[in-house]
Design a protein around this motif. Structure first.
Motif, short mmCIF file in Angstrom:
data_model
loop_
_atom_site.label_atom_id
_atom_site.label_comp_id
_atom_site.label_asym_id
_atom_site.label_seq_id
_atom_site.Cartn_x
_atom_site.Cartn_y
_atom_site.Cartn_z
N UNK A 17 44.79 -10.29 -32.27
CA UNK A 17 44.99 -8.99 -31.61
C UNK A 17 43.83 -8.64 -30.69
N UNK A 18 42.60 -8.78 -31.22
CA UNK A 18 41.42 -8.41 -30.42
C UNK A 18 41.35 -9.26 -29.14
N UNK A 22 41.95 -8.42 -24.87
CA UNK A 22 41.03 -8.74 -23.76
C UNK A 22 41.61 -9.82 -22.85
N UNK A 23 42.94 -9.89 -22.85
CA UNK A 23 43.66 -10.77 -21.90
C UNK A 23 43.49 -12.27 -22.13
N UNK A 24 43.10 -12.66 -23.34
CA UNK A 24 43.04 -14.11 -23.62
C UNK A 24 44.38 -14.55 -24.19
N UNK A 25 44.78 -15.77 -23.81
CA UNK A 25 46.01 -16.34 -24.36
C UNK A 25 45.65 -16.99 -25.69
N UNK A 26 46.38 -16.68 -26.75
CA UNK A 26 45.96 -17.14 -28.08
C UNK A 26 47.08 -17.86 -28.81
N UNK A 111 33.43 -11.79 -29.11
CA UNK A 111 33.95 -11.64 -27.74
C UNK A 111 32.94 -12.13 -26.71
N UNK A 112 31.68 -11.81 -26.95
CA UNK A 112 30.61 -12.24 -26.03
C UNK A 112 30.59 -13.76 -25.93
#
Ligand code: ADP
Length: 373
Positions: A17-18, A22-26, A111-112
């Motif tokens: 979800x997180x 942030x627009x990442x494909x998971x 995220x960083x």
């Protein structure tokens, strides 16, 4: 795409979800075994890998992945309870990068790290792209250089042959003049003239190439009769090749707007090739037709023909069919020049041919296109 590998469904869902926010494909995998299957099938930029899993643990998964060429560029972030275990990770893993995060996961840090790996991946991808295009450019230039060198050696040879003949005839002429033998003088003069004309054509072609390269080829445009042009050329060709029967099929019955001398050059090129590449035959067909304001002109021979692969290349600069290049003289630029002339008339060149069974070279141009001179 990112692959998250964790045996706890809640962890999978919350991480997914997180990252998606942030627009990442998971993508997700609930075990080491499932992760390996997915890595084989898909390409991932990054794998977030839980270390403690039943069955294959995270380190074993990383070690297995290290052997996949598909995952060479993939980075891995381990999620482990204690960071001391990190030093035991897969031997010799040469991935896009390795890092770890201790549990419970601090989402900001994760995220960083994900963003950093993505940035590095993007930079690497761009660098690779640049490197590949540079390598391709170097190859293209090397090939062009090789073709140019080869062309210079062929051109020198082609120029030398008629020049040597002229020198020989001039010596013979000197002797015949001294003897006062006018008949022989005339014969030698005629032969020297043929060789000089060959030199003239070769040099004109060479000059045309440099004019085309520098964009300086100029056209002298006007309406002219294509039917006259074809009749004249058939007559001229017949004079120098009386063994060939050149049949004319069809008439344009209209004037064409273009550069008469340049279009004549194209037809001469088609005709001389038709004769040159058709030893042992004695017939050529020249077809002229006008339909919907388009002139179609073709020259058909019954000679050696061209394979499909050779047909693809004949209009390229310096191209000569290798297997016959020793047998027939030439520079491999006539058809290239012809195709440039026709393109500049808003038309196109083409051919139909069968290996061993002759060729038909043609061009089509609009009869009244007002092009820039
Ligand atoms: P050149 O004849 O001086 O080599 P061209 O540019 O006119 O140069 O032709 C390029 C190549 O195409 C020739 O070397 C030859 O291999 C092939 N070719 C051209 N015309 C014919 C033809 N009528 N039949 C078979 N091959 C041809």
């Amino acid at each position: 795409m990112i692959l998250i590998v964790d045996d706890t469904p809640e962890n999978l869902i919350s991480l997914k979800k997180v990252l998606e926010k942030h627009d990442f494909e998971v993508d997700t995998a609930a075990s080491g075994e499932e992760a390996l299957k997915k890595v084989l099938k898909n390409s991932y930029v990054l794998i977030i890998l839980d270390v403690q899993m039943p069955g294959m643990d995270g380190f074993e998964v990383a070690e297995a992945i290290s052997g996949y060429s598909k995952a060479k560029e993939t980075a891995i972030i381990f999620l482990s309870a204690a960071n001391t275990a990190f030093k035991f990770i897969a031997k010799g893993y040469s991935s896009g990068g390795l890092d770890y995060i201790t549990k419970p996961v601090d989402m900001n840090i994760l995220l960083l790290k994900v963003k950093t790996f993505y940035r590095i991946y993007e930079q690497n991808r761009k660098l690779n792209e640049m490197q590949n295009s540079l390598i391709a450019e170097i190859e293209t230039r090397k090939e062009a250089e090789r073709k140019k060198d080869e062309f210079i050696s062929i051109a020198s040879h082609e120029l030398k042959t008629p020049l040597t003949s002229v020198k020989g005839y001039v010596q013979l002429l000197e002797r015949s003049v001294n003897k006062g033998d006018t008949e022989t003088v005339k014969k030698h003069l005629a032969k020297a003239q043929v060789q000089l004309e060959k030199l003239n054509v070769l040099i004109a072609d060479l000059l045309d190439i440099s004019k085309i390269e520098s964009g300086k080829i100029k056209f002298n445009l006007q309406y002219f009769s294509i039917d006259h042009l074809v009749d004249n050329l058939i007559e001229v060709m017949y004079q120098s090749n009386p063994e060939f029967k050149i049949n004319r099929i069809g008439f344009a019955n209209c004037d064409v707007y273009g550069d008469e001398m340049r279009l004549e050059q194209v037809v001469i090129n088609f005709l001389t090739n038709a004769i040159k590449y058709s030893p042992g035959t004695n017939e050529i067909n020249v077809k002229v037709d006008v339909k919907d304001d388009q002139l179609y002109l073709s020259v058909k021979d019954f000679g050696i023909g061209l394979s499909p692969e050779q047909q693809q290349n004949v209009f390229e600069k310096f191209y000569r069919v290798e297997e016959t290049s020793q047998r027939f003289p030439g520079l491999g630029i006539g058809l290239y020049i012809s195709s440039e002339i026709i393109t500049r008339h808003g038309g196109r060149v083409g051919l139909k041919s069968e290996y061993g069974n002759g060729s038909e070279f043609y061009f089509m141009i609009p009869t009244n296109l007002k092009i820039e001179a």
